[in-house]
Design a protein around this motif. Sequence first.
Motif, PDB file in Angstrom:
ATOM      1  N   ASP A  18       0.630  37.389  30.936  1.00 20.45           N
ATOM      2  CA  ASP A  18       1.880  36.765  30.513  1.00 20.45           C
ATOM      3  C   ASP A  18       3.068  37.690  30.788  1.00 20.45           C
ATOM      4  O   ASP A  18       4.135  37.232  31.209  1.00 20.45           O
ATOM      5  CB  ASP A  18       1.849  36.430  29.018  1.00 20.45           C
ATOM      6  CG  ASP A  18       0.737  35.467  28.653  1.00 20.45           C
ATOM      7  OD1 ASP A  18       0.462  34.538  29.443  1.00 20.45           O
ATOM      8  OD2 ASP A  18       0.136  35.655  27.576  1.00 20.45           O
ATOM      9  N   MET A  19       2.885  38.985  30.542  1.00 13.66           N
ATOM     10  CA  MET A  19       3.954  39.953  30.779  1.00 13.66           C
ATOM     11  C   MET A  19       4.262  40.060  32.269  1.00 13.66           C
ATOM     12  O   MET A  19       5.427  40.172  32.653  1.00 13.66           O
ATOM     13  CB  MET A  19       3.577  41.317  30.195  1.00 13.66           C
ATOM     14  CG  MET A  19       3.523  41.300  28.672  1.00 13.66           C
ATOM     15  SD  MET A  19       3.045  42.882  27.987  1.00 13.66           S
ATOM     16  CE  MET A  19       1.362  42.527  27.497  1.00 13.66           C
ATOM     17  N   LYS A  24       7.978  38.584  36.802  1.00 12.43           N
ATOM     18  CA  LYS A  24       8.238  37.809  38.021  1.00 12.43           C
ATOM     19  C   LYS A  24       9.389  36.833  37.804  1.00 12.43           C
ATOM     20  O   LYS A  24      10.232  36.644  38.691  1.00 12.43           O
ATOM     21  CB  LYS A  24       6.980  37.062  38.456  1.00 12.43           C
ATOM     22  CG  LYS A  24       5.922  37.951  39.049  1.00 12.43           C
ATOM     23  CD  LYS A  24       4.704  37.141  39.461  1.00 12.43           C
ATOM     24  CE  LYS A  24       3.598  38.042  39.962  1.00 12.43           C
ATOM     25  NZ  LYS A  24       2.389  37.278  40.312  1.00 12.43           N
ATOM     26  N   ALA A  25       9.440  36.217  36.633  1.00 13.14           N
ATOM     27  CA  ALA A  25      10.537  35.294  36.318  1.00 13.14           C
ATOM     28  C   ALA A  25      11.869  36.035  36.264  1.00 13.14           C
ATOM     29  O   ALA A  25      12.895  35.515  36.710  1.00 13.14           O
ATOM     30  CB  ALA A  25      10.256  34.576  34.994  1.00 13.14           C
ATOM     31  N   GLN A  28      13.153  36.546  39.735  1.00 13.22           N
ATOM     32  CA  GLN A  28      13.687  35.321  40.312  1.00 13.22           C
ATOM     33  C   GLN A  28      15.058  34.967  39.738  1.00 13.22           C
ATOM     34  O   GLN A  28      15.880  34.367  40.428  1.00 13.22           O
ATOM     35  CB  GLN A  28      12.713  34.165  40.103  1.00 13.22           C
ATOM     36  CG  GLN A  28      11.437  34.331  40.900  1.00 13.22           C
ATOM     37  CD  GLN A  28      10.418  33.249  40.603  1.00 13.22           C
ATOM     38  OE1 GLN A  28      10.491  32.559  39.586  1.00 13.22           O
ATOM     39  NE2 GLN A  28       9.443  33.092  41.487  1.00 13.22           N
ATOM     40  N   ALA A  29      15.322  35.345  38.488  1.00 12.39           N
ATOM     41  CA  ALA A  29      16.563  34.955  37.807  1.00 12.39           C
ATOM     42  C   ALA A  29      17.670  36.003  37.907  1.00 12.39           C
ATOM     43  O   ALA A  29      18.816  35.721  37.570  1.00 12.39           O
ATOM     44  CB  ALA A  29      16.263  34.669  36.333  1.00 12.39           C
ATOM     45  N   GLN A  30      17.370  37.201  38.371  1.00 13.15           N
ATOM     46  CA  GLN A  30      18.319  38.312  38.258  1.00 13.15           C
ATOM     47  C   GLN A  30      19.516  38.233  39.206  1.00 13.15           C
ATOM     48  O   GLN A  30      20.608  38.710  38.885  1.00 13.15           O
ATOM     49  CB  GLN A  30      17.595  39.638  38.452  1.00 13.15           C
ATOM     50  CG  GLN A  30      17.058  39.880  39.850  1.00 13.15           C
ATOM     51  CD  GLN A  30      16.198  41.123  39.941  1.00 13.15           C
ATOM     52  OE1 GLN A  30      15.931  41.798  38.951  1.00 13.15           O
ATOM     53  NE2 GLN A  30      15.753  41.432  41.147  1.00 13.15           N
ATOM     54  N   ARG A  66      16.785  36.068  28.841  1.00 19.11           N
ATOM     55  CA  ARG A  66      16.959  34.814  28.104  1.00 19.11           C
ATOM     56  C   ARG A  66      16.757  33.618  29.029  1.00 19.11           C
ATOM     57  O   ARG A  66      16.055  32.667  28.691  1.00 19.11           O
ATOM     58  CB  ARG A  66      18.348  34.762  27.466  1.00 19.11           C
ATOM     59  CG  ARG A  66      18.559  33.598  26.531  1.00 19.11           C
ATOM     60  CD  ARG A  66      19.921  33.630  25.827  1.00 19.11           C
ATOM     61  NE  ARG A  66      20.102  34.839  25.033  1.00 19.11           N
ATOM     62  CZ  ARG A  66      20.869  35.881  25.403  1.00 19.11           C
ATOM     63  NH1 ARG A  66      21.535  35.854  26.540  1.00 19.11           N
ATOM     64  NH2 ARG A  66      20.975  36.942  24.634  1.00 19.11           N
ATOM     65  N   GLU A  67      17.364  33.688  30.212  1.00 18.68           N
ATOM     66  CA  GLU A  67      17.265  32.588  31.168  1.00 18.68           C
ATOM     67  C   GLU A  67      15.865  32.476  31.763  1.00 18.68           C
ATOM     68  O   GLU A  67      15.344  31.380  31.938  1.00 18.68           O
ATOM     69  CB  GLU A  67      18.278  32.817  32.289  1.00 18.68           C
ATOM     70  CG  GLU A  67      18.277  31.765  33.362  1.00 18.68           C
ATOM     71  CD  GLU A  67      19.277  32.100  34.449  1.00 18.68           C
ATOM     72  OE1 GLU A  67      18.877  32.078  35.635  1.00 18.68           O
ATOM     73  OE2 GLU A  67      20.450  32.391  34.126  1.00 18.68           O
TER      74      GLU A  67
END
Length: 83
Positions: A18-19, A24-25, A28-30, A66-67
């Motif tokens: 999960d971490m 990875k998320a 992708q969001a940064q 957060r996103e």
Amino acid sequence: MPLYIDVHTVPAGLKMEDMMQAHKADLQAQGPHDVSYLRYWVDEDEGKIFCLVEAPSAAAASAVHREAHGLVADHIYQVQEGC
């Protein structure tokens, strides 16, 4: 660009996989936040995650978490690399 280390308390039941997915998320969001998550470390015994991030501000670094997945840090510290 400033460097930050953030500290998370691991939610109950969160697994290493999960971490890895959360990181990875973050990656992708940064981009839209001008943030670069560089590395992260896990202390499974203490239930803590530490993330190293280049960001224009602590708020920008937090916005990515957060996103991306909602797992915001308990604390964010601006740091400087030592010699």
